[in-house]
Design a protein around this motif. Structure first.
Motif, PDB file in Angstrom:
ATOM      1  N   ILE A   1       4.923   6.981 -21.928  1.00  0.00           N
ATOM      2  CA  ILE A   1       4.744   6.055 -20.806  1.00  0.00           C
ATOM      3  C   ILE A   1       3.438   5.297 -20.932  1.00  0.00           C
ATOM      4  N   THR A   2       3.413   4.118 -20.323  1.00  0.00           N
ATOM      5  CA  THR A   2       2.181   3.412 -19.986  1.00  0.00           C
ATOM      6  C   THR A   2       2.343   2.891 -18.567  1.00  0.00           C
ATOM      7  N   MET A   3       1.269   2.422 -17.970  1.00  0.00           N
ATOM      8  CA  MET A   3       1.350   1.814 -16.648  1.00  0.00           C
ATOM      9  C   MET A   3       1.924   0.409 -16.771  1.00  0.00           C
ATOM     10  N   PHE A   4       2.883   0.097 -15.935  1.00  0.00           N
ATOM     11  CA  PHE A   4       3.477  -1.240 -15.905  1.00  0.00           C
ATOM     12  C   PHE A   4       2.503  -2.244 -15.296  1.00  0.00           C
ATOM     13  N   GLU A   5       1.733  -1.816 -14.306  1.00  0.00           N
ATOM     14  CA  GLU A   5       0.734  -2.652 -13.626  1.00  0.00           C
ATOM     15  C   GLU A   5       1.348  -3.698 -12.709  1.00  0.00           C
ATOM     16  N   ASN A   6       2.624  -3.515 -12.334  1.00  0.00           N
ATOM     17  CA  ASN A   6       3.233  -4.448 -11.386  1.00  0.00           C
ATOM     18  C   ASN A   6       2.615  -4.278 -10.008  1.00  0.00           C
ATOM     19  N   ASP A   7       2.824  -5.262  -9.179  1.00  0.00           N
ATOM     20  CA  ASP A   7       2.279  -5.259  -7.822  1.00  0.00           C
ATOM     21  C   ASP A   7       3.299  -4.607  -6.894  1.00  0.00           C
ATOM     22  N   ASP A   8       3.070  -3.331  -6.512  1.00  0.00           N
ATOM     23  CA  ASP A   8       4.022  -2.671  -5.616  1.00  0.00           C
ATOM     24  C   ASP A   8       3.390  -2.289  -4.278  1.00  0.00           C
ATOM     25  N   VAL A   9       2.209  -2.841  -4.018  1.00  0.00           N
ATOM     26  CA  VAL A   9       1.541  -2.665  -2.726  1.00  0.00           C
ATOM     27  C   VAL A   9       1.170  -4.042  -2.177  1.00  0.00           C
ATOM     28  N   ASP A  10       1.544  -4.290  -0.933  1.00  0.00           N
ATOM     29  CA  ASP A  10       1.150  -5.529  -0.255  1.00  0.00           C
ATOM     30  C   ASP A  10       0.451  -5.173   1.053  1.00  0.00           C
ATOM     31  N   PHE A  11      -0.596  -5.912   1.367  1.00  0.00           N
ATOM     32  CA  PHE A  11      -1.302  -5.713   2.625  1.00  0.00           C
ATOM     33  C   PHE A  11      -0.946  -6.841   3.593  1.00  0.00           C
ATOM     34  N   TYR A  12      -0.843  -6.482   4.869  1.00  0.00           N
ATOM     35  CA  TYR A  12      -0.474  -7.447   5.907  1.00  0.00           C
ATOM     36  C   TYR A  12      -1.462  -7.377   7.068  1.00  0.00           C
ATOM     37  N   PHE A  13      -1.917  -8.539   7.510  1.00  0.00           N
ATOM     38  CA  PHE A  13      -2.649  -8.628   8.766  1.00  0.00           C
ATOM     39  C   PHE A  13      -1.627  -8.559   9.905  1.00  0.00           C
ATOM     40  N   GLU A  14      -1.811  -7.595  10.790  1.00  0.00           N
ATOM     41  CA  GLU A  14      -0.990  -7.529  11.995  1.00  0.00           C
ATOM     42  C   GLU A  14      -1.755  -8.167  13.158  1.00  0.00           C
ATOM     43  N   ILE A  15      -1.033  -8.593  14.174  1.00  0.00           N
ATOM     44  CA  ILE A  15      -1.650  -9.153  15.381  1.00  0.00           C
ATOM     45  C   ILE A  15      -1.248  -8.270  16.562  1.00  0.00           C
TER      46      ILE A  15
ATOM     47  N   GLY B   1       3.836  -0.534   7.339  1.00  0.00           N
ATOM     48  CA  GLY B   1       3.234   0.699   6.865  1.00  0.00           C
ATOM     49  C   GLY B   1       2.048   1.096   7.711  1.00  0.00           C
ATOM     50  N   PRO B   2       1.280   2.094   7.260  1.00  0.00           N
ATOM     51  CA  PRO B   2       0.143   2.585   8.048  1.00  0.00           C
ATOM     52  C   PRO B   2      -0.954   1.539   8.205  1.00  0.00           C
ATOM     53  N   ILE B   3      -1.615   1.573   9.356  1.00  0.00           N
ATOM     54  CA  ILE B   3      -2.745   0.685   9.607  1.00  0.00           C
ATOM     55  C   ILE B   3      -3.970   1.295   8.942  1.00  0.00           C
ATOM     56  N   MET B   4      -4.512   0.603   7.961  1.00  0.00           N
ATOM     57  CA  MET B   4      -5.592   1.148   7.147  1.00  0.00           C
ATOM     58  C   MET B   4      -6.889   1.288   7.935  1.00  0.00           C
TER      59      MET B   4
ATOM     60  N   ASP C   1     -13.117  -5.749   8.991  1.00  0.00           N
ATOM     61  CA  ASP C   1     -12.228  -6.655   9.706  1.00  0.00           C
ATOM     62  C   ASP C   1     -11.648  -5.950  10.930  1.00  0.00           C
ATOM     63  N   GLU C   2     -11.776  -6.570  12.086  1.00  0.00           N
ATOM     64  CA  GLU C   2     -11.238  -5.974  13.303  1.00  0.00           C
ATOM     65  C   GLU C   2      -9.736  -6.126  13.397  1.00  0.00           C
ATOM     66  N   GLN C   3      -9.170  -7.083  12.705  1.00  0.00           N
ATOM     67  CA  GLN C   3      -7.735  -7.291  12.756  1.00  0.00           C
ATOM     68  C   GLN C   3      -7.042  -6.167  11.996  1.00  0.00           C
ATOM     69  N   PRO C   4      -5.962  -5.584  12.539  1.00  0.00           N
ATOM     70  CA  PRO C   4      -5.272  -4.485  11.865  1.00  0.00           C
ATOM     71  C   PRO C   4      -4.726  -4.912  10.500  1.00  0.00           C
ATOM     72  N   ILE C   5      -4.920  -4.059   9.503  1.00  0.00           N
ATOM     73  CA  ILE C   5      -4.413  -4.301   8.156  1.00  0.00           C
ATOM     74  C   ILE C   5      -3.431  -3.180   7.813  1.00  0.00           C
ATOM     75  N   ALA C   6      -2.174  -3.541   7.603  1.00  0.00           N
ATOM     76  CA  ALA C   6      -1.139  -2.565   7.264  1.00  0.00           C
ATOM     77  C   ALA C   6      -0.870  -2.585   5.770  1.00  0.00           C
ATOM     78  N   MET C   7      -0.559  -1.414   5.217  1.00  0.00           N
ATOM     79  CA  MET C   7      -0.259  -1.311   3.793  1.00  0.00           C
ATOM     80  C   MET C   7       1.222  -1.037   3.593  1.00  0.00           C
ATOM     81  N   SER C   8       1.894  -1.967   2.932  1.00  0.00           N
ATOM     82  CA  SER C   8       3.306  -1.816   2.599  1.00  0.00           C
ATOM     83  C   SER C   8       3.403  -1.353   1.148  1.00  0.00           C
TER      84      SER C   8
END
Length: 793
Positions: free
Chosen positions: A313-327, A370-373, A382-389
């Motif tokens: 194996i090696t690491m694929f390095e694809n992007d499988d985590v996205d962060f979202y600003f929630e309101i 996902g969870p609010i980081m 940052d005071e705005q909630p950041i969720a991790m997908s």
């Protein structure tokens, strides 16, 4: 006088008794490599032959018995490692190490790994071989817990043994998946650069800017606050378990080898620590054989081979985590905005037990992403909630079935089917077999967002415009089967287009990939010895060009004679990182000064995070080739705009001045061995009195960053390059001589400090040597070190 003599006699007797007791106590703590032991639930006896390097060769009449024996022998060599990694994923390290790990526990317990494990286990088919053999493996571990001695670390920490469950297995999968992810260390940093410096600065880091990206006005201000990326990096620096960071692998087809059979090479790059990451074992039954490498608490190997096929194996390095600003709802902070109105956060109560202190209770809010980081990481500015997908927790988990399938494939087609079950972490699976097939599969559940969405920055969670719109079928993943080139390879570099586009990810620079291709294209008669030398190669394919581009901007009259001598050494350098080389020492100090003079004035406190990020490693060659750049200007100087010549000249002078103070006035003294070392650190080694007993090294070592023998270190102000990560094993499997394939571990097979195999490979690893991976039954059964498990009814 008689009384004194009597007292002295009693003291001597007491000391002798203490020494005898200590001796037998220590002997009791060692792994049992020979003799007979009873093991419950066996259907027949199991014989385990230990070779010269402590690898167990397990001979059983069926796989359930073999897997149960594997669990026992794995635990007696690596129970401490198992304990630490299961606690990490569950957020229980504070029970061992106290308050300093609360932050780490809060972070990992908040990622949703345990919740995802519970959901997966509730839906498992308990009639599958994968499940049955996993339970047998866990039973073997738990029988050792009942019968075997505690590791010495347990005594030092006052820790009792606890039985292991299927949850622990899946939690380890979760930790492995998260350690492969890079977005949490990169996306928040890039978001901050975009918002506080502007689009031009981000674009020059080769990060695309899309028309609908949310941008503040282009106003240059210093970055002052500690952000999410820095917080996560700080947490990882305190983790006593090794995260994955990269890897090399290549498979050479039969037409390119001297003996006309496939050769596979693999060296996954992982943070160094003690014990080593991988545990080797060889299982043989009448119907099954596999020589494999297991992570702690994983019943099936991720790296393995037999007489029919091999994989790595090696690491694929694809992007499988996205962060979202929630309101949040301004009227109710327990609700967040969605395109369909406000929805209520799911709230999870958590408790962390802390050694010698009160427990810590907290809550995690979870949005649809996902969870609010903000709830699990202190100091997010940052005071705005950041969720991790995270794809790992969002989709059904079939990793157990995948690992079983990889290690039980009957053909390339079966291997491909098992690979398709992996949704996360992103892996490159490398394959070769005795029938001359070679293949590479990028394993991950890939997805698409709208074309205008920039996945390298934090996304808009409220509008609905930044959501996943499509999951791709595995047939669209990057892959190659028996290509015309007669080789496949991976060095964590950018794959070709996926569904018509270059798939976003955190791919590493082309350095190692380019060097591998240079080797593979150069000849058609590779031998095992050629590949063993290649896997230890320490020459950069890119650095000489970086140096050339940097030095093209300077003028000789700007430097004194000593500086010119150092520049001449760089100009003559071929990019090799040998112990007696001087150029690597000059180059890496110059690089540190160059990065500081180029980027620190704008980034300020975030510069330390950028300095050792994937972004920095990819931008070096690009930035050095530029004649003009917005980053050249030092924003702290008034009425002057610095040029490339200014920055490079200052960086060379700063580097030479530093090296003269650090290593002496003569460049001949600035050899790489004086600044580049490797030490394998054990958590107990943090205690000064225990360091020499538990840590292994330090060693002077060949190699450097982004050469094939990839030894990663942090660039910092010290001028010393202490290796933090590198090849977690080196393997070369030659199907023309399968019984004499070769490997090496960084330290040794055992994690028990009292075992003769705790560090018996360390010097050989440092020297680039190999040891055999034995399959020949006559040789194996010729070893005198034999452990027999008898049926205990």
């Amino acid at each position: 006088m008689r009384i004194v003599k009597k007292l002295l006699k009693y003291v001597i007797i007491f000391i002798i008794l203490v020494v005898i007791c200590a001796y037998f106590f220590i002997q009791h703590l060692k792994p049992t490599y020979e003799g007979e032991l009873n093991l419950a639930s066996l259907s027949d006896k199991v014989e385990v032959y230990y070779d010269d390097y402590g690898v167990p060769h397990i001979y059983a009449q069926n796989e359930l018995d073999a897997r149960r024996a594997l669990g026992y022998v794995h635990a007696q060599d690596r129970l401490w490692q198992m304990e630490v990694i299961r606690r990490l994923a569950a957020g229980r390290l504070s029970e061992l190490f106290g308050e300093k790990l609360v932050r780490t526990d809060k972070f990992f317990s908040g990622l949703g790994i345990e919740e995802a494990s519970a959901k997966t286990i509730a839906n498992l088919d308990k009639n599958t071989e994968a499940y049955k053999q996993t339970i047998a493996y866990l039973d073997g571990i738990n029988q050792f817990i009942k019968k075997g001695p505690k590791p010495i670390e347990f005594y030092l920490l006052g820790l009792d043994k606890e039985e292991y469950t299927l949850t622990d297995v899946y939690n380890v999968f979760g930790y492995m998946a998260f350690s492969f992810a890079i977005a949490h260390k990169t996306d928040p940093l890039l978001t901050e650069i975009q918002e506080k410096l502007g689009a031009d600065y981000l674009e020059e880091l080769n990060i695309p800017i899309y028309k609908n990206s949310t941008l503040l006005k282009n106003e240059v201000n210093p970055i002052l606050e500690k952000d999410l990326a820095q917080a996560v990096t700080d947490i990882y620096n305190n983790v006593p378990v090794q995260p994955f960071i990269g890897s090399n692998s290549w498979v050479i087809g039969a037409k390119k080898t001297k003996k006309g059979k496939v050769i596979l090479a693999n060296d996954p790059h992982i943070k160094f620590g003690q014990p080593s990451v991988w545990y080797q074992s060889h299982i043989k039954t009448p119907n099954y054989e596999m020589y494999g490498y297991n992570l702690a608490l994983t019943p099936f190997p991720l790296l393995a081979h037999n007489r029919d096929y091999a994989y790595g194996i090696t690491m694929f390095e694809n992007d499988d985590v996205d962060f979202y600003f929630e309101i949040n709802n301004p009227e109710n902070e327990n609700e967040y905005k969605t395109p369909n109105g406000y929805e209520t956060y799911k709230v999870i109560d958590k408790e962390i037990k802390v050694k010698n202190s009160e427990s810590v209770s907290y809550q995690i809010k979870v949005s649809k992403h996902g969870p609010i980081m903000n709830d699990i990481i202190d100091h997010i500015s940052d005071e705005q909630p950041i969720a991790m997908s995270w794809i790992y927790t969002q989709l059904p988990n079939k990793l157990l079935e995948a690992c079983y399938g990889l290690s039980h494939a009957k053909s390339l087609y079966g291997f491909k089917e098992a690979t398709a079950l992996i949704h996360a972490p992103g892996l490159n699976l490398m394959y070769g077999d005795v029938d001359d097939n070679i293949a590479w599969f990028a394993a991950a559940k890939l997805y698409k967002l709208n074309d205008s969405v920039n996945t390298k920055v934090i996304l808009d969670g409220a509008s609905g415009s930044d959501e996943i719109i499509e999951y791709l079928d595995f047939t669209q993943n990057p892959q190659a089967i028996n290509p015309k080139s007669n080789y496949v390879y991976s060095a964590n570099n950018q794959p070709d287009t996926i569904a018509g586009v270059l798939y976003p990810g955190y791919y590493l620079p082309e350095d190692r990939a380019k060097r591998i291709v240079q080797f593979l294209e150069a000849k058609n008669d590779f031998t095992k010895q050629d590949v063993m030398e290649m896997i230890n190669d320490v020459t950069s394919a890119v650095t000489p060009t970086i140096v050339e581009n940097a030095l093209s901007s300077i003028k000789a009259e700007d430097f004194n004679d000593d500086e010119k001598k150092a520049i001449q050494i760089l100009q003559n350098w071929d990019g090799s990182y040998h112990l007696n080389s001087v150029a690597p020492t000059i180059y890496n100090r110059f690089l540190y000064e160059f990065l500081g003079n180029t980027f620190e004035d704008e980034m300020v406190e975030s510069f330390e995070l950028f300095l050792n990020s994937r972004v920095q490693r990819k931008i070096n060659a690009v930035q050095m080739a530029k004649d003009s750049s917005i980053w050249w200007d030092d924003v702290t100087t008034e009425n002057r705009v610095e040029t490339k010549r200014d920055i490079v000249t200052k960086s060379i002078k700063d580097a030479i001045s530093f090296l003269e103070k650090q290593l002496g006035n003569s460049p001949k003294q600035w050899t790489w061995n004086r600044v580049h070392t490797l030490e394998h650190n054990h958590p107990m080694g943090e205690i000064a009195a225990l360091r020499k007993y538990f840590n292994v090294g330090p060693f002077e070592i060949n190699g450097g960053s982004e050469v094939i023998n990839n030894l990663t270190f942090n660039l910092d102000s010290t001028g010393y390059y202490k290796v933090t990560a590198g090849p977690s094993t080196r393997r070369v499997i030659d199907f023309s001589d399968i019984e004499n394939s070769t490997t090496i571990l960084p330290t040794g097979q055992s994690g028990n400090v009292l075992s003769p195999h705790y560090k018996d490979q360390a010097k050989m690893y440092t020297n680039g040597d190999f040891v055999p991976m034995l399959l020949n039954e006559d040789k194996i059964k010729g070893f005198k070190t034999k452990l027999v498990f008898k049926v205990d009814n």
